[in-house]
Design a protein around this motif. Sequence first.
Motif, PDB file in Angstrom:
ATOM      1  N   SER A  80      -1.586  37.782   9.192  1.00 18.07           N
ATOM      2  CA  SER A  80      -2.135  37.200  10.376  1.00 18.07           C
ATOM      3  C   SER A  80      -1.131  37.098  11.338  1.00 18.07           C
ATOM      4  O   SER A  80      -0.114  37.054  11.056  1.00 18.07           O
ATOM      5  CB  SER A  80      -2.855  35.744  10.100  1.00 18.07           C
ATOM      6  OG  SER A  80      -1.719  34.806   9.774  1.00 18.07           O
ATOM      7  N   ILE A  81      -1.371  37.156  12.507  1.00 17.64           N
ATOM      8  CA  ILE A  81      -0.420  36.938  13.806  1.00 17.64           C
ATOM      9  C   ILE A  81      -0.044  35.601  13.947  1.00 17.64           C
ATOM     10  O   ILE A  81      -0.630  34.677  13.982  1.00 17.64           O
ATOM     11  CB  ILE A  81      -1.280  37.728  14.997  1.00 17.64           C
ATOM     12  CG1 ILE A  81      -1.841  39.059  15.057  1.00 17.64           C
ATOM     13  CG2 ILE A  81      -0.460  37.580  16.106  1.00 17.64           C
ATOM     14  CD1 ILE A  81      -2.505  39.675  16.112  1.00 17.64           C
ATOM     15  N   PHE A 110       6.604  46.840  22.269  1.00 17.41           N
ATOM     16  CA  PHE A 110       5.725  45.555  22.065  1.00 17.41           C
ATOM     17  C   PHE A 110       6.207  45.125  20.510  1.00 17.41           C
ATOM     18  O   PHE A 110       6.465  45.691  19.713  1.00 17.41           O
ATOM     19  CB  PHE A 110       4.214  46.029  21.866  1.00 17.41           C
ATOM     20  CG  PHE A 110       3.397  44.921  21.249  1.00 17.41           C
ATOM     21  CD1 PHE A 110       3.082  43.947  21.874  1.00 17.41           C
ATOM     22  CD2 PHE A 110       2.620  45.081  20.081  1.00 17.41           C
ATOM     23  CE1 PHE A 110       2.234  42.863  21.417  1.00 17.41           C
ATOM     24  CE2 PHE A 110       1.724  44.299  19.543  1.00 17.41           C
ATOM     25  CZ  PHE A 110       1.615  43.121  20.412  1.00 17.41           C
ATOM     26  N   PHE A 111       6.335  43.820  20.360  1.00 21.93           N
ATOM     27  CA  PHE A 111       6.911  43.175  19.263  1.00 21.93           C
ATOM     28  C   PHE A 111       5.622  42.298  18.554  1.00 21.93           C
ATOM     29  O   PHE A 111       4.831  41.513  19.108  1.00 21.93           O
ATOM     30  CB  PHE A 111       8.046  41.957  19.594  1.00 21.93           C
ATOM     31  CG  PHE A 111       9.018  42.753  20.014  1.00 21.93           C
ATOM     32  CD1 PHE A 111      10.138  43.518  19.260  1.00 21.93           C
ATOM     33  CD2 PHE A 111       9.393  43.129  21.413  1.00 21.93           C
ATOM     34  CE1 PHE A 111      11.097  44.367  19.600  1.00 21.93           C
ATOM     35  CE2 PHE A 111      10.518  43.600  21.857  1.00 21.93           C
ATOM     36  CZ  PHE A 111      11.162  44.297  20.893  1.00 21.93           C
ATOM     37  N   LEU A 112       5.531  42.140  17.172  1.00 20.94           N
ATOM     38  CA  LEU A 112       4.452  41.433  16.616  1.00 20.94           C
ATOM     39  C   LEU A 112       5.074  40.836  15.447  1.00 20.94           C
ATOM     40  O   LEU A 112       6.275  41.247  14.740  1.00 20.94           O
ATOM     41  CB  LEU A 112       3.427  42.217  16.162  1.00 20.94           C
ATOM     42  CG  LEU A 112       2.316  41.729  15.891  1.00 20.94           C
ATOM     43  CD1 LEU A 112       1.697  40.994  16.943  1.00 20.94           C
ATOM     44  CD2 LEU A 112       1.170  42.539  15.381  1.00 20.94           C
ATOM     45  N   THR A 113       5.078  39.434  15.120  1.00 21.22           N
ATOM     46  CA  THR A 113       5.464  38.587  14.148  1.00 21.22           C
ATOM     47  C   THR A 113       4.279  38.229  13.223  1.00 21.22           C
ATOM     48  O   THR A 113       3.237  37.756  13.651  1.00 21.22           O
ATOM     49  CB  THR A 113       6.118  37.371  14.574  1.00 21.22           C
ATOM     50  OG1 THR A 113       7.330  37.730  15.063  1.00 21.22           O
ATOM     51  CG2 THR A 113       6.498  36.463  13.290  1.00 21.22           C
ATOM     52  N   LEU A 114       4.096  38.773  11.965  1.00 20.46           N
ATOM     53  CA  LEU A 114       3.317  38.551  10.997  1.00 20.46           C
ATOM     54  C   LEU A 114       3.663  37.413   9.888  1.00 20.46           C
ATOM     55  O   LEU A 114       4.475  37.624   9.484  1.00 20.46           O
ATOM     56  CB  LEU A 114       2.736  39.997  10.432  1.00 20.46           C
ATOM     57  CG  LEU A 114       2.281  40.973  11.431  1.00 20.46           C
ATOM     58  CD1 LEU A 114       2.202  42.315  10.821  1.00 20.46           C
ATOM     59  CD2 LEU A 114       1.053  40.613  12.229  1.00 20.46           C
ATOM     60  N   LYS A 156      -9.290  35.113  14.604  1.00 22.45           N
ATOM     61  CA  LYS A 156      -8.105  35.685  14.517  1.00 22.45           C
ATOM     62  C   LYS A 156      -8.080  37.028  13.755  1.00 22.45           C
ATOM     63  O   LYS A 156      -8.536  37.116  12.678  1.00 22.45           O
ATOM     64  CB  LYS A 156      -6.865  34.831  14.185  1.00 22.45           C
ATOM     65  CG  LYS A 156      -6.641  34.060  15.153  1.00 22.45           C
ATOM     66  CD  LYS A 156      -5.248  33.016  14.863  1.00 22.45           C
ATOM     67  CE  LYS A 156      -4.953  32.011  16.002  1.00 22.45           C
ATOM     68  NZ  LYS A 156      -3.857  31.378  15.669  1.00 22.45           N
ATOM     69  N   PRO A 157      -7.477  38.081  13.940  1.00 23.41           N
ATOM     70  CA  PRO A 157      -7.380  39.227  13.283  1.00 23.41           C
ATOM     71  C   PRO A 157      -6.727  39.314  12.014  1.00 23.41           C
ATOM     72  O   PRO A 157      -5.737  38.521  11.992  1.00 23.41           O
ATOM     73  CB  PRO A 157      -6.855  40.299  14.355  1.00 23.41           C
ATOM     74  CG  PRO A 157      -6.101  39.478  15.224  1.00 23.41           C
ATOM     75  CD  PRO A 157      -6.545  38.402  15.377  1.00 23.41           C
TER      76      PRO A 157
END
Length: 228
Positions: A80-81, A110-114, A156-157
Amino acid sequence: KRMLVGSLSRNIPSQRPVHVRTPTRINQSAVVRSRSSYATTASGAPVGTNDPTAVGRFTSKDTEINDLETVAKRLQGPLSIAGTAAENRNIYFAWDPNVGFLRDVLNPSFFLTLKDTQGNVAQRVRYEAKVLSWGFKPEINIRIQGAYLQQTSPEKPIFSQIPSRFEVDGGWDIQCYFFNIGWWDISQLGGRLWFFGIGGGIGATKIDPTESSILLNRFEEIGFKAAR
């Protein structure tokens, strides 16, 4: 004759042998080794070597790819994000050298934390955008932007693994002299990505969803934080 020779021999001072010191040779190779021994990287490898285990600018791309795959293997279950550049933070900064007129290609990072179901976190997963927009917007500048991920979907995705691609469904990019605002609708993220920044230009362009994607940068080293 004997008396004359004897008196002469007593009056002539004796000559002692003179010892001349030869100059000591300097071991130039030893000096070079001693100086170069301090020029090492943080891992201890000498500067200028091709040691793939050395850190810093000698880190090989293969090591970075392996790090990404290692992090992916350590994550368990659905993801999940948890934020953008860090956990519990949806704001980050990006810059984008931009040239546009009627056709404009936007390339901010673009940054993403999972986070997985066990609490393990993959931090700062980096993506590179290639977003095409059309309109009238004369612009030549380097944008300095703050980006904000707004999750508008109530659900949430959830991802089975680290996503490799996001499709941009639409949006706008507006430039008003030295101020820029834009937004991208991304249903895979369950929300909208906003951009606020500074840069020269005036006009507006509309995002073309047929040629707009955000791709995973596999050459970027990411962080991993194990569950406590």
